[in-house]
Structures are given as C-alpha cells and as structure tokens.
Design a protein around this motif. Sequence first.
Motif, PDB file in Angstrom:
ATOM      1  N   PRO A   1       0.842  -1.207   0.000  1.00  0.00           N
ATOM      2  CA  PRO A   1       0.000   0.000   0.000  1.00  0.00           C
ATOM      3  C   PRO A   1       0.875   1.255   0.000  1.00  0.00           C
ATOM      4  CG  PRO A   1      -0.730  -1.567   1.673  1.00  0.00           C
ATOM      5  CD  PRO A   1       0.592  -2.053   1.177  1.00  0.00           C
ATOM      6  N   GLY A   2       0.452   2.237  -0.754  1.00  0.00           N
ATOM      7  CA  GLY A   2       1.194   3.482  -0.881  1.00  0.00           C
ATOM      8  C   GLY A   2       1.280   3.880  -2.336  1.00  0.00           C
ATOM      9  N   ASP A   3       2.009   4.972  -2.621  1.00  0.00           N
ATOM     10  CA  ASP A   3       2.128   5.440  -4.000  1.00  0.00           C
ATOM     11  C   ASP A   3       3.114   6.607  -4.017  1.00  0.00           C
ATOM     12  OD1 ASP A   3       1.631   5.678  -6.735  1.00  0.00           O
ATOM     13  OD2 ASP A   3      -0.517   5.331  -6.461  1.00  0.00           O
ATOM     14  N   TYR A   4       3.270   7.197  -5.203  1.00  0.00           N
ATOM     15  CA  TYR A   4       4.172   8.339  -5.305  1.00  0.00           C
ATOM     16  C   TYR A   4       3.514   9.558  -4.652  1.00  0.00           C
ATOM     17  CZ  TYR A   4       1.265   9.846  -9.272  1.00  0.00           C
ATOM     18  OH  TYR A   4       0.222  10.232 -10.063  1.00  0.00           O
ATOM     19  N   LEU A   5       4.343  10.445  -4.129  1.00  0.00           N
ATOM     20  CA  LEU A   5       3.850  11.655  -3.489  1.00  0.00           C
ATOM     21  C   LEU A   5       3.648  12.746  -4.520  1.00  0.00           C
ATOM     22  CD1 LEU A   5       6.206  11.829  -0.355  1.00  0.00           C
ATOM     23  CD2 LEU A   5       4.025  10.627  -0.605  1.00  0.00           C
TER      24      LEU A   5
ATOM     25  N   GLU B   1       6.518  14.717   3.126  1.00  0.00           N
ATOM     26  CA  GLU B   1       6.742  13.282   2.965  1.00  0.00           C
ATOM     27  C   GLU B   1       5.787  12.427   3.786  1.00  0.00           C
ATOM     28  OE1 GLU B   1      10.265   9.943   3.733  1.00  0.00           O
ATOM     29  OE2 GLU B   1      10.792  12.051   3.412  1.00  0.00           O
ATOM     30  N   ILE B   2       5.755  12.638   5.091  1.00  0.00           N
ATOM     31  CA  ILE B   2       4.962  11.760   5.961  1.00  0.00           C
ATOM     32  C   ILE B   2       3.472  12.017   5.799  1.00  0.00           C
ATOM     33  CG2 ILE B   2       4.532  11.021   8.325  1.00  0.00           C
ATOM     34  CD1 ILE B   2       7.221  10.149   7.151  1.00  0.00           C
TER      35      ILE B   2
ATOM     36  N   ALA C   1      -1.797  10.316   3.394  1.00  0.00           N
ATOM     37  CA  ALA C   1      -2.919  10.573   2.497  1.00  0.00           C
ATOM     38  C   ALA C   1      -3.015   9.492   1.427  1.00  0.00           C
ATOM     39  CB  ALA C   1      -2.767  11.948   1.843  1.00  0.00           C
ATOM     40  N   ARG C   2      -1.882   9.017   0.935  1.00  0.00           N
ATOM     41  CA  ARG C   2      -1.895   7.955  -0.079  1.00  0.00           C
ATOM     42  C   ARG C   2      -2.367   6.629   0.520  1.00  0.00           C
ATOM     43  NH1 ARG C   2      -2.327   9.860  -4.906  1.00  0.00           N
ATOM     44  NH2 ARG C   2      -0.693   8.786  -6.093  1.00  0.00           N
TER      45      ARG C   2
ATOM     46  N   TRP D   1      -2.428   6.837  10.748  1.00  0.00           N
ATOM     47  CA  TRP D   1      -1.447   5.784  10.513  1.00  0.00           C
ATOM     48  C   TRP D   1      -0.204   6.068  11.345  1.00  0.00           C
ATOM     49  CZ3 TRP D   1      -3.142   1.864   7.486  1.00  0.00           C
ATOM     50  CH2 TRP D   1      -4.198   2.137   6.605  1.00  0.00           C
ATOM     51  N   GLN D   2       0.332   5.036  11.968  1.00  0.00           N
ATOM     52  CA  GLN D   2       1.549   5.179  12.749  1.00  0.00           C
ATOM     53  C   GLN D   2       2.733   4.792  11.871  1.00  0.00           C
ATOM     54  OE1 GLN D   2       1.536   3.208  16.540  1.00  0.00           O
ATOM     55  NE2 GLN D   2       3.703   3.639  16.941  1.00  0.00           N
TER      56      GLN D   2
END
Length: 268
Positions: free
Chosen positions: A99-103, A109-110, A115-116, A136-137
């Motif tokens: 899970p995640g993606d480009y910013l 960054e965090i 948000a992603r 999210w931690q």
Amino acid sequence: MSTITEVALQSSHPPIIPLSFNGNQSETVRLYPLSNYTFGVKETQPEEDPSVIARLKRLEEHYSQYGMRRTCEGILVCHEHNHPHILMLQIANAFFKLPGDYLRPEDDEIEGFKARLDERLAPVGRIGEGEERGDWQVGDCLAQWWRPNFETFMYPFIPAHVTRPKECKKLYLIQLPKSKVLSVPKNMKLLAVPLFELYDNTQRYGPQLSAIPHLLSRYNFEFVDDNGKVVAVTPGTGAPDGYVPSTKVLAGDDTEMNEGIKEENGAA
C-alpha cells in the motif's frame, strides 16, 4: 515472557540460558492477530497507466517538471498463530505491491504518505465518523530503492555512474493498532502473506517484496492473542501442531474474508 520461560524450564530437558543478546536492539514490535481487523471493499481505483511504457513515459514527464519522484510504501504487519504476515495488494491477479504510491510534488513526505494510504485502504464513510484522516503510525524507514533511469529496474543503492536518480522509493514500517477497518478497491485484492512465503521468492514477488523478511529481521516481536495478552515472543513458542502459514485473501475481487487459501498465478 516469564510464563513462556517457566514452561520451557519445566521441560525434562531445560534449555541452557545464554547471557543477554539484546545489545543495541531495535524496539520490540507488538503484532496483533489478523482476526482483530475488519476488511471490506470500496469503489474501483483504475490504474493511471495502461502499460509499462506509458508509466515510464509519465515518470519522464514528472522528472522534467519536478525532478526525482518520491514514492512511499508501507509494510503493514500482523500475525496469525504467532507467525508474521504482511498485508499486500494484488492487482488484476497479475502483480503484487505494498500500500502506498508516489507523493505529489507539493506534499510533505509523511503527511503525503498518510494521504496515499488513506486513498488505498481507508474505508469510505468512516472518515469523519470517529476516525481522522491520516490515522497511521508511520515507523522506521526500512529500505530505500532507487530508479537510476527511465526503466523498470530499481536498486537498493545508487549505481556509481548515476548522479541524478529518477525515483526514490522508501519502504516504511506501519505499526497497526489493536484494531482497524481497512477497505480495498474492488479491482484489487488485499492479501495476508506470511514471511516464509516471501523469503527468497523473487520469482513470484520480485526483489523488493522478497527482501521484506530481511528488513524485519532487525526486530523482535510480541504476539498478542484475541484477548489482548502477549502469548509469544521472538524467540518463543511456535505455531500449533499441524498449522502451516499460507497466503489468505482478505478482501477485494468479489472475495470474502477467510474465504480460504488461494494460489494465484502472478508475476513480481
């Protein structure tokens, strides 16, 4: 911990206890059981690019306008029968990703990473009803992968001849709370993949995902049961007799949680 030690010492062949072996050890990570989490589905999130060539072309356009692309992905860990499992997405029964993606170029960054994660996994309708955005931690950065050119290959180092990498991908440990609701887009599957399945399995998962067991080896784990009690530690007790960890489909692609063990034909 004391209970586990006492049981071991009651054996007819008690173990030899060595001196402490925890110097400069990373903080112990507490893992909660897979059954603590609720999984659902939400609207489809189509891929931005129809092909690998289109994706690399978009990367080139991004680089020319904003410079190196920043990407963040999360390693979400829980356990089943005291064996760590990684929550992972599978897209179109073809490939796996975290899970995640480009910013976005303007994102911190965090906060941008959170948000992603929300876009991928936050349940629709829960935000604003007792849950906040970005809940999210985000823990340690466990790895950095570099894309030296406009190509598919990424490396865990910057090659000596490269001075301007085109993308940096960071893998962060995400410490899951005691319970959480997660929703996956309908066109994806959310899997729980045991560490042993990832280890040394580059053919199926690729070099980045198969390296996760190495990245997590720095930590000791505490395994918590459904009643909130620590029932095992690393090192400690193993799984019940006859239990073999396996990948489970949790949500997505018209599946239900605990539907059973499934083997998918996929590529890294």
